[in-house]
Structures are given as C-alpha cells and as structure tokens.
Design a protein around this motif. Structure first.
Motif, PDB file in Angstrom:
ATOM      1  N   TYR A 241       0.218   9.723  -1.351  1.00  0.00           N
ATOM      2  CA  TYR A 241      -0.074  10.300  -2.666  1.00  0.00           C
ATOM      3  C   TYR A 241      -0.284  11.650  -2.859  1.00  0.00           C
ATOM      4  O   TYR A 241      -0.052  12.293  -4.095  1.00  0.00           O
ATOM      5  N   GLN A 242      -0.919  12.209  -2.007  1.00  0.00           N
ATOM      6  CA  GLN A 242      -1.177  13.698  -1.794  1.00  0.00           C
ATOM      7  C   GLN A 242      -0.109  14.427  -1.388  1.00  0.00           C
ATOM      8  O   GLN A 242      -0.351  15.623  -1.477  1.00  0.00           O
ATOM      9  N   GLU A 243       1.160  13.986  -0.727  1.00  0.00           N
ATOM     10  CA  GLU A 243       2.027  14.896  -0.303  1.00  0.00           C
ATOM     11  C   GLU A 243       2.869  15.206  -1.531  1.00  0.00           C
ATOM     12  O   GLU A 243       2.960  14.718  -2.510  1.00  0.00           O
ATOM     13  N   ALA A 244       3.781  16.308  -0.964  1.00  0.00           N
ATOM     14  CA  ALA A 244       4.718  16.718  -2.082  1.00  0.00           C
ATOM     15  C   ALA A 244       5.704  15.865  -2.349  1.00  0.00           C
ATOM     16  O   ALA A 244       5.953  14.797  -1.787  1.00  0.00           O
ATOM     17  N   ALA A 245       6.233  16.054  -3.581  1.00  0.00           N
ATOM     18  CA  ALA A 245       7.479  14.951  -4.211  1.00  0.00           C
ATOM     19  C   ALA A 245       8.398  15.303  -3.264  1.00  0.00           C
ATOM     20  O   ALA A 245       9.194  13.960  -2.941  1.00  0.00           O
ATOM     21  N   ARG A 246       8.873  16.236  -2.751  1.00  0.00           N
ATOM     22  CA  ARG A 246       9.862  16.363  -1.834  1.00  0.00           C
ATOM     23  C   ARG A 246       9.985  15.245  -0.768  1.00  0.00           C
ATOM     24  O   ARG A 246      10.926  14.662  -0.222  1.00  0.00           O
ATOM     25  N   TYR A 247       8.524  15.231   0.180  1.00  0.00           N
ATOM     26  CA  TYR A 247       8.572  14.371   1.078  1.00  0.00           C
ATOM     27  C   TYR A 247       8.740  12.793   0.529  1.00  0.00           C
ATOM     28  O   TYR A 247       9.171  11.832   1.355  1.00  0.00           O
ATOM     29  N   TYR A 248       7.977  12.573  -0.612  1.00  0.00           N
ATOM     30  CA  TYR A 248       7.972  10.981  -0.999  1.00  0.00           C
ATOM     31  C   TYR A 248       9.566  10.662  -1.290  1.00  0.00           C
ATOM     32  O   TYR A 248       9.966   9.552  -0.768  1.00  0.00           O
TER      33      TYR A 248
ATOM     34  N   GLY B 253       1.804  15.349   7.663  1.00  0.00           N
ATOM     35  CA  GLY B 253       0.780  15.871   6.987  1.00  0.00           C
ATOM     36  C   GLY B 253      -0.506  15.355   7.268  1.00  0.00           C
ATOM     37  O   GLY B 253      -1.690  15.850   6.958  1.00  0.00           O
ATOM     38  N   ASN B 254      -0.648  14.237   7.797  1.00  0.00           N
ATOM     39  CA  ASN B 254      -1.907  13.215   7.849  1.00  0.00           C
ATOM     40  C   ASN B 254      -2.793  13.319   6.527  1.00  0.00           C
ATOM     41  O   ASN B 254      -3.984  13.673   6.671  1.00  0.00           O
ATOM     42  N   ARG B 255      -2.047  13.110   5.614  1.00  0.00           N
ATOM     43  CA  ARG B 255      -2.588  12.778   4.391  1.00  0.00           C
ATOM     44  C   ARG B 255      -2.028  11.673   3.653  1.00  0.00           C
ATOM     45  O   ARG B 255      -0.922  11.126   3.973  1.00  0.00           O
ATOM     46  N   PRO B 256      -2.626  10.987   2.922  1.00  0.00           N
ATOM     47  CA  PRO B 256      -2.257   9.703   2.252  1.00  0.00           C
ATOM     48  C   PRO B 256      -0.863  10.105   1.311  1.00  0.00           C
ATOM     49  O   PRO B 256      -0.834  11.339   1.077  1.00  0.00           O
TER      50      PRO B 256
ATOM     51  N   GLU C 201     -10.843  15.922   1.164  1.00  0.00           N
ATOM     52  CA  GLU C 201      -9.498  16.000   0.722  1.00  0.00           C
ATOM     53  C   GLU C 201      -8.818  14.541   0.884  1.00  0.00           C
ATOM     54  O   GLU C 201      -8.162  14.283  -0.150  1.00  0.00           O
ATOM     55  N   SER C 202      -8.845  13.845   1.769  1.00  0.00           N
ATOM     56  CA  SER C 202      -8.175  12.427   2.046  1.00  0.00           C
ATOM     57  C   SER C 202      -8.984  11.261   1.576  1.00  0.00           C
ATOM     58  O   SER C 202      -8.483  10.186   1.870  1.00  0.00           O
ATOM     59  N   LYS C 203     -10.287  11.466   1.053  1.00  0.00           N
ATOM     60  CA  LYS C 203     -11.122  10.563   0.763  1.00  0.00           C
ATOM     61  C   LYS C 203     -10.823  10.006  -0.767  1.00  0.00           C
ATOM     62  O   LYS C 203     -10.405  10.601  -1.621  1.00  0.00           O
ATOM     63  N   VAL C 204     -11.015   8.401  -0.912  1.00  0.00           N
ATOM     64  CA  VAL C 204     -11.001   8.003  -2.219  1.00  0.00           C
ATOM     65  C   VAL C 204     -12.626   7.591  -2.415  1.00  0.00           C
ATOM     66  O   VAL C 204     -13.099   6.989  -1.778  1.00  0.00           O
ATOM     67  N   ILE C 205     -13.060   8.423  -3.535  1.00  0.00           N
ATOM     68  CA  ILE C 205     -14.550   8.403  -3.640  1.00  0.00           C
ATOM     69  C   ILE C 205     -14.729   7.480  -4.808  1.00  0.00           C
ATOM     70  O   ILE C 205     -14.340   7.539  -5.920  1.00  0.00           O
ATOM     71  N   PRO C 206     -15.717   6.291  -4.509  1.00  0.00           N
ATOM     72  CA  PRO C 206     -15.960   5.170  -5.463  1.00  0.00           C
ATOM     73  C   PRO C 206     -16.794   6.027  -6.607  1.00  0.00           C
ATOM     74  O   PRO C 206     -17.580   6.893  -6.341  1.00  0.00           O
TER      75      PRO C 206
ATOM     76  N   GLY D 258       0.654  -1.144  -0.117  1.00  0.00           N
ATOM     77  CA  GLY D 258      -0.221   0.087  -0.090  1.00  0.00           C
ATOM     78  C   GLY D 258       0.882   1.249   0.067  1.00  0.00           C
ATOM     79  O   GLY D 258       2.114   0.970   0.404  1.00  0.00           O
ATOM     80  N   GLY D 259       0.199   2.456  -0.338  1.00  0.00           N
ATOM     81  CA  GLY D 259       0.804   3.822  -0.332  1.00  0.00           C
ATOM     82  C   GLY D 259       1.299   4.013   1.100  1.00  0.00           C
ATOM     83  O   GLY D 259       2.250   4.887   1.289  1.00  0.00           O
ATOM     84  N   GLY D 260       0.235   3.827   1.917  1.00  0.00           N
ATOM     85  CA  GLY D 260       0.402   4.265   3.184  1.00  0.00           C
ATOM     86  C   GLY D 260       0.330   5.955   3.442  1.00  0.00           C
ATOM     87  O   GLY D 260      -0.096   6.782   2.519  1.00  0.00           O
ATOM     88  N   MET D 261       0.476   6.448   4.663  1.00  0.00           N
ATOM     89  CA  MET D 261       0.399   7.744   5.092  1.00  0.00           C
ATOM     90  C   MET D 261       1.720   8.477   5.308  1.00  0.00           C
ATOM     91  O   MET D 261       2.620   7.995   5.541  1.00  0.00           O
ATOM     92  N   GLY D 262       1.565   9.750   4.842  1.00  0.00           N
ATOM     93  CA  GLY D 262       3.050  10.621   4.831  1.00  0.00           C
ATOM     94  C   GLY D 262       3.275  10.548   6.392  1.00  0.00           C
ATOM     95  O   GLY D 262       2.690  10.506   7.459  1.00  0.00           O
ATOM     96  N   ASN D 263       4.710  10.336   6.443  1.00  0.00           N
ATOM     97  CA  ASN D 263       5.544  10.145   7.520  1.00  0.00           C
ATOM     98  C   ASN D 263       6.721  11.331   7.953  1.00  0.00           C
ATOM     99  O   ASN D 263       7.543  10.714   8.389  1.00  0.00           O
ATOM    100  N   ILE D 264       6.840  12.278   7.128  1.00  0.00           N
ATOM    101  CA  ILE D 264       7.892  13.272   7.138  1.00  0.00           C
ATOM    102  C   ILE D 264       7.156  14.334   8.301  1.00  0.00           C
ATOM    103  O   ILE D 264       6.065  14.998   7.857  1.00  0.00           O
ATOM    104  N   GLN D 265       8.035  14.936   9.094  1.00  0.00           N
ATOM    105  CA  GLN D 265       7.488  15.474  10.236  1.00  0.00           C
ATOM    106  C   GLN D 265       8.323  17.005   9.959  1.00  0.00           C
ATOM    107  O   GLN D 265       9.153  17.253   9.733  1.00  0.00           O
TER     108      GLN D 265
END
Length: 730
Positions: free
Chosen positions: A140-147, A135-138, A505-510, A122-129
């Motif tokens: 895939y929604q975070e900046a490239a720099r954090y990924y 960021g408390n976001r999935p 914002e953080s929802k995956v909408i079916p 899985g992609g997981g949640m952002g974990n850069i502090q």
C-alpha cells in the motif's frame, strides 16, 4: 503467481485458470486454504477469467474467525485482476475448517460457468524489482505503477508509457487505469477500443496535497483542477468534458463549506484551474484533481494531522460526489448516517443482555438520518459476525452463554448506505460470579500530535504527545527533528524544515480501537466477576445507573482535553466533565468503589483547575506529566504485589497496543490516601489508593497498555480484592 519478484512480467500471464459448469445446487467446490502468519485482520481478494458465458452470480464463501460471509460475484467483468471482497479476522496457522475461501459452481444462470484463479490474503509486500532489489515496503506504500503491474493490468496500455521512467509512469498510469477498468469505447489512450475489464465508472478523483507557505494564521487552502481541452471537449461516450468542471465545483464547494462550518470560517477556496494535468485529462469520465491543502504549510498540516478533520473532509468529498451524480442522472441522493453513540448494556433478570444506543444527527446534512441499525457480535477472541438488522435503537441477546465475552458494535443504515461503526461494548456473565462490575469507556479521543510554533521554530512534538490515531496510523514516518523554519529544502534526502526520521515508515501504528473494554473485561472475568460496559455519554445522559454496581472501572486511556487548530474555545475529550464528576460523587457517596486508569487523569484536571474537586473526591493530585519513559512500575502495597515484583506498560512502538508517551505521576491528595505504586526509573508515585466510606484505586497510565495478560489478570484481581473484599486479606 509465477516466481516473484517481477521486473516487467504480468503475473496474471504466468498462470492458468480453471473453470467448471454451473449447477442449481453446488455440486463442485474449489477452496483456497492459506497459512496465516499471525492472527489479525486480512483483506481478501479473488481473481478469475472473465467471459460472456460466465455466471454473473458466482458464489464465494469466506470462512473466518467471525463465521462465514457469502458473496455473489459477476464473473462476466473484472477478470484477470484482483477483486476485493472484504477484510476479515483470521487465526494464525492453517485451519481448513474456518480459515479459507470457497468457490462453488452454484448459479441461477443455466449453461453458464464459473472460473477460478488465485486468491490473495492481505496486502502483502511489494514485489516489483529494480536493480536487483524490491522496495521492501508494504504494497500500500508503493507507487500505483507497481501495484498495477502486480494487478495484471496491461503494460503498454497503462503502466509502461515511458521508457525506463517509473516516476512518469506512476502519475500517468492512474488515469489510464480508470480507462482500462471501463474498456471500449472509453479504453486507454493507446487503444480506445481495448476490451478492458468492462466495469462501469461514473467519475474519477485524484487526491493530492500541494505546496506553499503562509506567514500568518491562514491556510493555503483547497484547489480544484479539471480539464476540458482534450478530445475536442468530449469524452468518448459523448458527454461534454465540462462535466469535469461541474464535478470539481461540487466537491470543492462542499469541502470549503463544511470546513468553514466545522473548523475555520476563513478556510481558503483557491479557485479552479482548467489545466492539462495527467489525472485531470486522462480519465475518460468526469475527473477532478484535488489539492486539499499545503503539506508545506504548518497550519494546514496541523489540520491534516487531526483524524476528526480527515473524517469531515472525506465525508465532504463523498457528499460532493453524490450531488454531482444526482445532477447527472436525476437520482435523489441520501447521505449515509453518522455513527451512533450513547451505547449502554445491562443484564436482564432472565439472563439476557440488553443493548441500547442513540442515533446521531448530522447538522450539515438533513438526509443523513438512520432508518435501521445493524448489530455485529463477536464471541471471545473471534471475529465479528455478519450482523443482525434491527428497526429500533435496542437489541436483546437472549440466553447468552456464561463465561463468554460478547462484544458488540452498531452501525446505522439508510438508503444511502451504512455508517462507520460505533465504539465496541463488551459483556460477560461469569459462572459463580462474585458480582457485577460496570466498565465505563471514557476513552473517545482521537487527535494529532503536540505542536509548537514561534518566530523561528515550529513542529510536531511526538515525544510529548504523539496523538491518537483513529484505529491505526499509516502515514507517520518518524519523529520530526528539524524545527528551524528557515532550514531550506536541498533535495529529498535533505528536505529542511519538517525533516523527520524514517524508522516508522513501514509500521502500522496502533491508536484508539474503541475496543479496550474487552481487555479490561477479560481480567475482570478471570477474577471471578461478571461485567457490562457502557459509554461515558450514556452515564452522563442518565441511561446507565452506576449505583447498581459495587465497582466501576473508569477506562480513561489517553483521554484529555483537546482543541482543534484555530479554535481554542471548543474543548473535546475532557476526562471529567462536571456532570460526570457529580454522578461519580453520588455513586461513591452510596458506598461505591472506583478503579480509574489513564495517562492524563491528573494532568487534564490540573490544567482545567479541577484539582480541589477531583482531589477531595478521588483522593489524588497531580504531580507531573510525562513521568515515565521506561513504563516499569512496582507496588508499595503488599496486598497487591511484593515490592520487588516489577510490571510494565507500553511506552514504545508495539504493533498491538498504542504508545503511552506521557504517563502521569499522581500523589495522595491528603493523609487519608496512600501511594499504591511507583515508577521504577524515578520512584515517582504512579498510583494512589483510598479506602474509607468508599474505595478508589487510580493508575497514572492506562491499564490496557500492560502488555502481559498474566500481569493484567494478577493486578486487577488484587485491585478488586483490595477494594471489594478487604476483610479477606486482613
């Protein structure tokens, strides 16, 4: 890895790796067994340490709900980061037998070794502090720099290029990441000789939208940006930077030509800029920065909200890349086929299942013809297998098991690749079956939300119709609330016209998964009947004979007539095409029975002036659209359920099924039919039934959006009895 969250650490430096020597046959295995929090689809990534002495055919096996999938991975490149293998369905919990990743030391390379590091599900949640918070976001929604930090990319070479300025690091790191993938002599600007990951890269694309507003019926349009002025006009490998101009021209030309052909003959080609934008000049390969359209202009965004438009744009970009690579390397290109359609299935007299379909030609691309096909199979609630290749547009499954729902999706293949998958059709042979039922999948629609535009106001009206995503929607942040065109942008917290809520914002909408036949079919099977499913196109084309079935389940979902921006003459996704109505009439005249459910089965025919034709045939008429916000209903007919019993369908956010924001109220057309069910909040008629020379039960909402399996089973069992076995209850 290590102890997240991270501040400036490289997670891959916080752990060690293991290695094992090769064997011709696997003698040693390493396995990773996850605890899956919820059944669903998860991406799988592996990591390892690269070395020239590693095997270039390391054998990974992913065990998942659809079986096992094998991969051969070149461990001489790409070490110390995440390498994507694929996306698979896993069951909830810990299942060492069928939910794991295995690495063996099997290799054809003598005296080589394989290395093992982490595996990610899985992609997981952002974990850069930052400032003590993530960021408390999935992710895939975070900046490239954090990924890139999480992906093990070196800091001062790629993602830490400025002192405490994550914003600048973000857009500057993207091009340097391309360089780090390749490594010497094309490494990042800070060290061209950095080893990097050793992964070949042919080109780079930065995909953006731009600003700007028009006050007429034209789009801002498409801009291409490239850069030729750095490093004396040459890439480190010696290629002229004018190749970036060629790439930009090819892609922009393809986009504009395809959009003019399919959507807007006046689509604006804004030109090409030779400018020093970071994503244009930093990559050491031919690079384009694409500004597709204006996210500030309402007409541009109406196009951007349409899944069909996004598919064609993406395909145009892909074709432009192919043409550029052909010019660079002299290799003839072939474009991957379009998805097949006209899917149909039937039971054979020997108990087998026959599937059929038709290829779809691409009027914009003559090379996109299929050569073979792949048939993917799913059993029950499992995942799809790895597929079986067939040479013709037909497949026979011999001796399928009884009481197992088999689901199939088809892709088309040629030398250019594999198409997107078809819709999914499902089949089940039920033991001691009461009969065979045909499910007609008439829900093909994808679309953007409802909209309006007048002199002073404009916007998207999700409360009326939030549209239908292709499979899922990852970009909607919430419903729009500022519709005033003159409302100014003040800052990002008060952006003016177009402002929207942030609750999604953080929802995956079916959206439309094209897989709802299996939901209907499960309840049909549980009622004691066998079933097949077919596409509505196959019925219209005469590939499926409905008269072979005592009842047809017409699955209309959120199908309704839809029009693309600037083109109100081409209607898509009409519920009842004239040919379909004729075929339904012929079927019912021979004593057939119809169960139809959908959110717009009355509104669509009413807006198209089909009231009399549909009313006389299916015995219901339109009363109003958007009839229920609670999604609760009860039955008037005691043969189905007691009046005091309430049932519900989904009208809000649900991670597993799309939202019905606009269910229909439909009433009996005349005295021969009756109200079958009503909405709780207003007692409007939610469904109509007719029993005469033939039978009809019509629901003003999609059956598959009834969220409780027990409720679906009860309702459909009673509906089938009501239509097919009325004498047993009388």
């Amino acid at each position: 890895m290590g102890t997240p969250p991270y501040i400036h650490e490289n997670p891959f430096k916080l752990v060690t790796y293991g290695d094992i020597g090769e064997e011709k046959d696997a003698a040693c295995v390493i396995q990773w067994v996850p605890e899956i929090p919820k059944q669903g689809m998860y991406a799988v990534y592996v990591s390892f340490h690269s070395d020239p002495g590693n095997a270039d055919d390391a054998h990974y096996v992913v065990y998942h709900a659809g079986g096992e999938t094998h991969f051969s991975v070149n461990q001489r490149m790409g070490g110390g980061t995440w390498i994507y293998l694929g996306r698979f369905k896993f069951n909830q919990g810990i299942h060492p037998g069928d939910s794991k990743v295995v690495l063996t030391n099997e290799s054809k390379r003598r005296k080589s070794k394989v290395t093992a590091d982490a595996v990610r599900f899985g992609g997981g949640m952002g974990n850069i502090q930052r400032n003590g918070l993530t960021g408390n976001r999935p992710r895939y929604q975070e900046a490239a720099r954090y990924y890139l930090q999480y992906a093990g990319v070196p800091d001062t070479l790629v993602w830490k290029l400025n002192e405490s300025n994550d914003y600048m690091d973000d857009y500057q790191s993207r091009g340097e990441w391309v360089n780090y993938l390749m490594g010497t002599p094309s490494g990042p600007k800070a060290d061209r000789k950095a080893k990097g990951l050793g992964i070949p890269v042919d080109l780079s694309l930065g995909f953006h939208t731009d600003a700007g507003i028009t006050h007429n019926d034209t789009v801002i349009g498409t801009l291409g940006i490239y850069s030729t002025n750095y490093d004396r006009g040459y890439f480190p490998g010696g290629l002229s930077r004018m190749a970036s101009r060629d790439l930009t021209d090819q892609i922009q030309t393809q986009i504009v030509e395809d959009l003019r052909a399919c959507y807007d003959p006046a689509w604006t080609r804004r030109g090409m800029w030779d400018r020093g934008y970071s994503e244009a000049f930093r990559p050491n390969v031919p690079a384009m920065l694409l500004e597709l359209f204006s996210h500030q202009n309402f007409l541009d965004m109406r196009f951007g909200q349409e899944p069909m438009f996004r598919f064609h744009v993406s395909r145009a970009i892909y074709k432009g890349m192919l043409k550029f690579l052909q010019a660079q390397y002299g290799i003839e290109y072939v474009v991957q086929p379009l998805p097949v359609d006209h899917l149909h299935s039937e039971f054979l007299t020997d108990g087998g299942i026959r599937l059929g379909w038709r290829p779809k030609s691409d009027p914009l691309e003559p090379t996109a013809e299929p050569e073979t096909y792949m048939v993917y199979t799913r059993k029950g609630a499992g995942g799809f297998d790895n597929g079986r290749r067939v040479d013709t547009s037909e497949f026979i499954l011999a001796a399928p098991g009884t009481d197992t729902i088999y689901s199939f999706k088809i892709t088309a293949l040629n030398r250019g690749g594999e198409s997107f998958p078809s819709e999914i059709i499902s089949v089940c042979s039920t033991s001691d079956s009461k009969g065979n039922i045909a499910i007609v999948n008439a829900f093909d629609r994808t679309s953007g939300p409802a909209w309006f535009d007048d002199e002073k106001h404009s916007g998207f009206m999700n409360m009326v119709d939030q549209g239908v995503p292709y499979e899922v929607d990852l970009h909607t942040v919430g419903d729009q609330f500022d519709f005033v065109k003159s409302s100014p942008w003040l800052d990002d917290d008060s952006p003016g016209h177009g402002s929207s809520y942030a609750d999604l914002e953080s929802k995956v909408i079916p959206g439309n998964t094209f897989d709802f036949g299996a939901i209907h079919g499960a309840s049909i099977h549980n009622a004691g009947y066998s079933f097949i499913s077919v596409s509505d196109e196959s019925v219209i084309a005469g590939l499926t004979d409905l008269t072979s079935y005592p009842l047809v389940d017409f699955l209309a979902g959120e199908e309704k007539s839809t029009y693309m921006p600037k083109n109100d003459s081409a209607r898509h996704y009409q519920v009842f095409q004239d040919t379909m109505l004729t075929l339904i009439e012929l079927y019912l005249e021979q004593g057939g029975n119809l169960f139809i459910s959908g959110a717009h089965i009355a509104t669509d025919m009413h807006q198209l002036g089909q009231d009399s034709v549909v009313g006389n045939l299916l015995k219901y008429k339109w009363r109003t659209s958007n009839a229920s916000r609670l999604g609760k209903f009860y039955f008037m007919e005691p043969e189905i359920a007691e009046v005091k019993s309430q049932f519900s369908f989904n009208t809000g956010y649900n991670p597993d099924i799309y939202t019905v924001e606009g269910a229909d109220a439909l009433e009996p057309f005349d005295s021969t039919s009756t109200t079958l069910l009503r909405y709780v909040e207003n007692n409007m008629s939610a469904g109509v039934a007719y029993r005469g020379d033939y039978g009809v039960a019509a629901f003003g909402f999609p059956f598959e959006t009834i969220t409780d399996q027990w409720e679906r089973d009860l309702i459909l069992r009673r509906i089938l009895t009501y239509l097919l076995e009325p004498e047993e209850d009388e």
